[in-house]
Design a protein around this motif. Structure first.
Motif, PDB file in Angstrom:
ATOM      1  N   ILE A 145       0.843  -1.211   0.000  1.00 32.42           N
ATOM      2  CA  ILE A 145       0.000   0.000   0.000  1.00 32.42           C
ATOM      3  C   ILE A 145       0.873   1.255   0.000  1.00 32.42           C
ATOM      4  N   ARG A 146       1.951   1.262   0.805  1.00 29.54           N
ATOM      5  CA  ARG A 146       2.860   2.410   0.803  1.00 29.54           C
ATOM      6  C   ARG A 146       3.472   2.623  -0.576  1.00 29.54           C
ATOM      7  N   THR A 147       3.854   1.527  -1.218  1.00 29.52           N
ATOM      8  CA  THR A 147       4.476   1.635  -2.542  1.00 29.52           C
ATOM      9  C   THR A 147       3.516   2.254  -3.543  1.00 29.52           C
ATOM     10  N   ILE A 148       2.285   1.779  -3.559  1.00 28.14           N
ATOM     11  CA  ILE A 148       1.300   2.301  -4.516  1.00 28.14           C
ATOM     12  C   ILE A 148       0.916   3.733  -4.176  1.00 28.14           C
ATOM     13  N   ARG A 149       0.842   4.060  -2.903  1.00 24.12           N
ATOM     14  CA  ARG A 149       0.379   5.389  -2.496  1.00 24.12           C
ATOM     15  C   ARG A 149       1.426   6.474  -2.718  1.00 24.12           C
ATOM     16  N   TYR A 150       2.693   6.164  -2.442  1.00 23.44           N
ATOM     17  CA  TYR A 150       3.707   7.214  -2.436  1.00 23.44           C
ATOM     18  C   TYR A 150       4.736   7.117  -3.570  1.00 23.44           C
ATOM     19  N   HIS A 151       5.026   5.925  -4.072  1.00 25.43           N
ATOM     20  CA  HIS A 151       6.240   5.764  -4.875  1.00 25.43           C
ATOM     21  C   HIS A 151       6.016   5.234  -6.285  1.00 25.43           C
ATOM     22  N   VAL A 152       4.820   5.406  -6.828  1.00 25.63           N
ATOM     23  CA  VAL A 152       4.580   4.987  -8.215  1.00 25.63           C
ATOM     24  C   VAL A 152       5.499   5.751  -9.168  1.00 25.63           C
ATOM     25  N   GLY A 153       5.674   7.048  -8.917  1.00 27.50           N
ATOM     26  CA  GLY A 153       6.523   7.855  -9.781  1.00 27.50           C
ATOM     27  C   GLY A 153       7.968   7.396  -9.772  1.00 27.50           C
ATOM     28  N   SER A 154       8.496   7.061  -8.592  1.00 32.66           N
ATOM     29  CA  SER A 154       9.887   6.608  -8.506  1.00 32.66           C
ATOM     30  C   SER A 154      10.078   5.266  -9.202  1.00 32.66           C
ATOM     31  N   LEU A 155       9.127   4.362  -9.018  1.00 34.58           N
ATOM     32  CA  LEU A 155       9.224   3.066  -9.691  1.00 34.58           C
ATOM     33  C   LEU A 155       9.106   3.237 -11.203  1.00 34.58           C
ATOM     34  N   ALA A 156       8.220   4.130 -11.632  1.00 36.43           N
ATOM     35  CA  ALA A 156       8.075   4.382 -13.069  1.00 36.43           C
ATOM     36  C   ALA A 156       9.339   5.015 -13.640  1.00 36.43           C
ATOM     37  N   PHE A 157      10.006   5.858 -12.850  1.00 34.50           N
ATOM     38  CA  PHE A 157      11.247   6.487 -13.299  1.00 34.50           C
ATOM     39  C   PHE A 157      12.325   5.432 -13.548  1.00 34.50           C
ATOM     40  N   GLY A 158      12.533   4.565 -12.556  1.00 33.99           N
ATOM     41  CA  GLY A 158      13.516   3.502 -12.724  1.00 33.99           C
ATOM     42  C   GLY A 158      13.161   2.561 -13.861  1.00 33.99           C
ATOM     43  N   ALA A 159      11.868   2.226 -13.998  1.00 32.55           N
ATOM     44  CA  ALA A 159      11.439   1.344 -15.085  1.00 32.55           C
ATOM     45  C   ALA A 159      11.631   2.005 -16.441  1.00 32.55           C
ATOM     46  N   LEU A 160      11.440   3.325 -16.515  1.00 31.18           N
ATOM     47  CA  LEU A 160      11.621   4.033 -17.784  1.00 31.18           C
ATOM     48  C   LEU A 160      13.083   4.006 -18.233  1.00 31.18           C
ATOM     49  N   ILE A 161      14.003   4.211 -17.303  1.00 33.42           N
ATOM     50  CA  ILE A 161      15.429   4.158 -17.654  1.00 33.42           C
ATOM     51  C   ILE A 161      15.793   2.792 -18.229  1.00 33.42           C
ATOM     52  N   LEU A 162      15.323   1.751 -17.572  1.00 35.05           N
ATOM     53  CA  LEU A 162      15.597   0.399 -18.054  1.00 35.05           C
ATOM     54  C   LEU A 162      14.930   0.144 -19.396  1.00 35.05           C
ATOM     55  N   THR A 163      13.726   0.678 -19.587  1.00 37.04           N
ATOM     56  CA  THR A 163      13.006   0.502 -20.852  1.00 37.04           C
ATOM     57  C   THR A 163      13.755   1.142 -22.013  1.00 37.04           C
ATOM     58  N   LEU A 164      14.290   2.336 -21.809  1.00 35.40           N
ATOM     59  CA  LEU A 164      15.029   3.019 -22.873  1.00 35.40           C
ATOM     60  C   LEU A 164      16.256   2.213 -23.298  1.00 35.40           C
ATOM     61  N   ILE A 165      16.942   1.629 -22.331  1.00 32.63           N
ATOM     62  CA  ILE A 165      18.108   0.807 -22.672  1.00 32.63           C
ATOM     63  C   ILE A 165      17.684  -0.442 -23.431  1.00 32.63           C
ATOM     64  N   GLN A 166      16.586  -1.048 -23.031  1.00 26.85           N
ATOM     65  CA  GLN A 166      16.095  -2.230 -23.734  1.00 26.85           C
ATOM     66  C   GLN A 166      15.661  -1.895 -25.160  1.00 26.85           C
ATOM     67  N   ILE A 167      15.092  -0.714 -25.357  1.00 26.79           N
ATOM     68  CA  ILE A 167      14.704  -0.299 -26.709  1.00 26.79           C
ATOM     69  C   ILE A 167      15.939  -0.130 -27.589  1.00 26.79           C
ATOM     70  N   ILE A 168      16.993   0.465 -27.030  1.00 20.57           N
ATOM     71  CA  ILE A 168      18.232   0.615 -27.796  1.00 20.57           C
ATOM     72  C   ILE A 168      18.790  -0.757 -28.173  1.00 20.57           C
ATOM     73  N   ARG A 169      18.720  -1.714 -27.262  1.00 18.78           N
ATOM     74  CA  ARG A 169      19.196  -3.059 -27.577  1.00 18.78           C
ATOM     75  C   ARG A 169      18.363  -3.701 -28.682  1.00 18.78           C
ATOM     76  N   ILE A 170      17.061  -3.473 -28.662  1.00 20.73           N
ATOM     77  CA  ILE A 170      16.195  -4.008 -29.720  1.00 20.73           C
ATOM     78  C   ILE A 170      16.547  -3.383 -31.062  1.00 20.73           C
ATOM     79  N   ILE A 171      16.788  -2.069 -31.059  1.00 22.72           N
ATOM     80  CA  ILE A 171      17.162  -1.387 -32.306  1.00 22.72           C
ATOM     81  C   ILE A 171      18.485  -1.927 -32.834  1.00 22.72           C
ATOM     82  N   LEU A 172      19.448  -2.145 -31.944  1.00 20.22           N
ATOM     83  CA  LEU A 172      20.734  -2.692 -32.366  1.00 20.22           C
ATOM     84  C   LEU A 172      20.573  -4.095 -32.956  1.00 20.22           C
ATOM     85  N   GLU A 173      19.737  -4.916 -32.337  1.00 19.33           N
ATOM     86  CA  GLU A 173      19.505  -6.250 -32.876  1.00 19.33           C
ATOM     87  C   GLU A 173      18.845  -6.170 -34.250  1.00 19.33           C
TER      88      GLU A 173
END
Length: 665
Positions: A448-476
């Protein structure tokens, strides 16, 4: 009052606010847009049934020829839309070719071309088959794609089209006969995984030292073999031959006949074993800390056993993400009006040279028309979907959006699970008196604490990882498209780029994981948490390496124990080598006894991986809390240590002042 104040300062569950709000808003907007894309794909997607191919084997034998003629890879066979794909195996009976045979007695009208009427036709069965007005065989298929999409049959069905039904029925019979025992084996795997994690608090020291000294014993045994081999070669004629006499050869066995090779092995093993012994001597304290943290993690799991089943929630959410992505991509790809063109399957033999694949047609009326009666092999073949309309012109962009949103959602779901588990295990560590001070329902509160307070922080970290994965897909993708034109230099650069981004992705996953732990503990934003976690780990890099390797060794051994033990048990049971008293199950009831064994092994691995991933998260969380505890506290009454007495004993630490309670062991 003093105890409550210290808990609030160290672990401020009640003093936190929303973090990374901008990224939270962006993530919500992307999710709403993702839902809108799914709705558009559903509304504008095809409303037809699946496509049925009369002779699917032609998709394999003639695909290269058709690729040169058509704008895409299409099958040169008659195609009709049906309500559902066939679910049984059928082949035309040879009796149907007799002169007096009636076509309506052998063919299925629902699978013939729409304009062809079996009841009124004057054609013979052979003529119907030759003109592909009705199929002469079909196999059980699954409607994986919607109507007019050029796939209705999987490759495995094509290869095994004539025995798929028999094999499928036998496998189904095997599962029907053994499903109770498969479930029993998976329950055993779950129980063994659970007991292994709980018993680590008692057997972890023994297992760690046995594994370490086992590695040293293997090295010593290897040295003895090398020494004996060198001694034997010293008295043989082959000892006069050296590596310089042999030169370079791809036959490695030749080098094994030379004394210098075994001498090199002996030196390498001696150096490695010496390094291991020195490491063991100088890092013995850190190994003891790693063992104590593993034992403490086992205690934490035993007090919060609900955490072991949280991977089921993550699994369900990931399945939802994958299913939504797949369905959306499918409907986007098949939106628009289908385009059919006339194609001659045997243009040379039937003198159909004027048909070049540019004439459009309607499959509903084509076979009743006489426009192409002069070409017996003329067929109305699906080519593509048109690109008219705003949605169709932006399908590529929508597919890109679909992929990006999918990766972001998957990474967010994983991040949410890690942060929730970290919050639950951190609440265990920062409880001064264990287990009395552990919060009620710690996992639920952390979620509940995670959903209430830290969705933005989790989305931030997930976005950074997503961008790197997209670059890897483009390279492949670029590597796949340009592989034929690459020279050795460009291949080397591409390989380096792919390797660098793979390493970067692994590092970001490691950094994100520890950042989520700090977010769960202190409630700060992603950047601050990532920085604090990274600096804290770098200040204790040796402890990090030792704990990581010791934990990996234990968890790997645990997985092998669970999967190997359950797999061997399943093998002996399903192969009939052991029988349970009072059981009516017999090996003779199975057609393929290896099928339930494979299911049990795969299921046991997934179960063990789920349990052990939670335990690994617990170890990482308690380790970061332990490092924070060391740096922030000094054992005084105002700043007492929260670590267990075992850890304090290893580090020669102790709390000065009043006793903290009975729960500190």
């Amino acid at each position: 009052m003093l105890k409550i104040t210290m808990c609030v300062i160290v672990f401020p569950f009640s003093l936190r606010g929303c973090t990374d709000i901008i990224c939270c808003v962006l993530f919500i907007v992307v999710i709403l847009g993702y839902m809108a894309v799914g709705i558009l794909a559903w509304l504008y997607g095809p409303l037809w049934g699946p496509v049925f191919y009369f002779d699917i084997l032609k998709c394999v034998t003639s695909i290269n020829i058709m690729a040169a003629t058509l704008n895409g890879l299409q099958c040169p066979t008659t195609q009709v839309c049906v309500e559902k794909c066939p679910d049984v195996f059928w082949a035309l009976n040879p009796i149907a070719y007799l002169p007096n045979a009636k076509p309506q007695d052998y063919f299925n009208q629902s699978l013939c071309v729409p304009s062809f009427d079996l009841a009124r036709t004057t054609l013979k069965v052979k003529e119907i088959v030759d003109q592909e007005l009705c199929p002469f065989f079909y196999t059980p298929t699954i409607s994986a794609l919607t109507c007019l999409f050029p796939v209705c049959l999987s490759c495995s069905d094509i290869v095994n089209s004539f025995n798929a039904k028999e094999i499928g029925v036998r496998i189904f019979e095997d599962f029907a006969s053994s499903w109770q025992w498969i479930i029993a084996a998976l329950v055993i795997a779950m129980v063994v995984s659970f007991l292994f994690l709980l018993l680590l608090r008692f057997i972890a020291p023994v297992m760690v030292w046995v594994l370490i000294f086992g590695v040293l014993a293997v090295g010593a045994y290897g040295k003895s073999i090398d020494n004996n081999r060198c001694g034997n070669m010293s008295t043989s004629i082959k000892s006069a031959v050296s590596i310089t006499d042999i030169g370079f050869t791809t036959d490695f066995k030749v080098y094994l006949q030379v004394k210098e090779t075994w001498l090199a092995f002996l030196i390498i093993l001696s150096v490695v074993e010496g390094i291991l012994l020195l490491t063991l001597i100088f890092l013995r304290t850190r190994i003891l800390i790693a063992i104590a943290l593993i034992q403490e993690s086992s205690k934490a799991v035993s007090h919060m056993m609900s955490t072991l089943f949280y991977p089921l929630i993550t699994f369900v959410l990931l399945v939802v993400c994958v299913a939504y992505w797949g369905i959306t991509a499918l409907y986007l790809a098949t939106s628009g009006i289908p385009v059919y063109k006339v194609v001659a399957l045997n243009s040379t033999q039937d003198n159909c040279g004027q048909i070049g694949g540019n004439e459009t047609c309607d499959p509903q009326t084509f076979y009743n028309s006489t426009d192409y009666s002069w070409c017996r092999s003329a067929r109305c073949i699906f080519i593509k979907y048109n690109n008219e309309g705003l949605l169709q012109r932006n399908l590529f962009n929508l597919q890109i959006y679909n992929v990006v949103a999918f990766l972001w959602c998957v990474n967010f779901v994983i991040a949410m699970g890690q942060c929730s588990l970290a919050g639950a295990f951190a609440s265990y560590y920062w409880s001064l008196n264990k287990p009395s001070d552990i919060p009620t329902f710690p996992l639920s509160q952390a979620f509940i604490r995670t959903i209430r307070y830290h969705v933005g922080s989790l989305a931030f970290g997930a976005l950074i990882l997503t961008l790197i994965q997209i670059i890897r897909i483009i390279l492949e993708y670029l590597d796949h498209k340009t592989r034929a034109a690459q020279n050795p230099c460009s291949r080397f650069l591409m390989c380096c780029l792919k390797c660098c981004f793979w390493c970067l992705e692994k590092f970001i996953k490691f950094l994100n994981r520890n950042a989520y732990i700090m977010i769960a503990v202190y409630g700060k934003n992603f950047c601050v948490s990532a920085k604090n976690a990274f600096m804290l780990l770098m200040r204790n890099i040796v402890r990090v390496v030792v704990l990581d390797k010791v934990t990996d060794l234990l968890l790997f051994f645990g997985k092998m124990l669970v999967v190997g033990g359950v797999g061997v048990l399943a093998f002996f049971f399903f192969s009939g080598r052991i029988r349970l008293p009072g059981s009516n199950f017999r090996t003779e009831m199975l057609n393929y006894y290896w099928m339930p064994i494979i299911v049990v092994v795969v299921g046991a691995y997934l179960i063990a991986h789920g349990f052990f991933s939670v335990y690994s998260m617990c170890v990482d969380t308690l380790f970061l809390c332990f490092l924070e505890d060391l740096e922030r506290h000094d054992g005084t009454m105002q700043k007492p240590y929260y670590m267990s007495k075992n850890l304090m004993k290893i580090l020669n630490k102790k709390n000065r002042g009043p006793k903290n309670g009975k729960g500190k062991d």
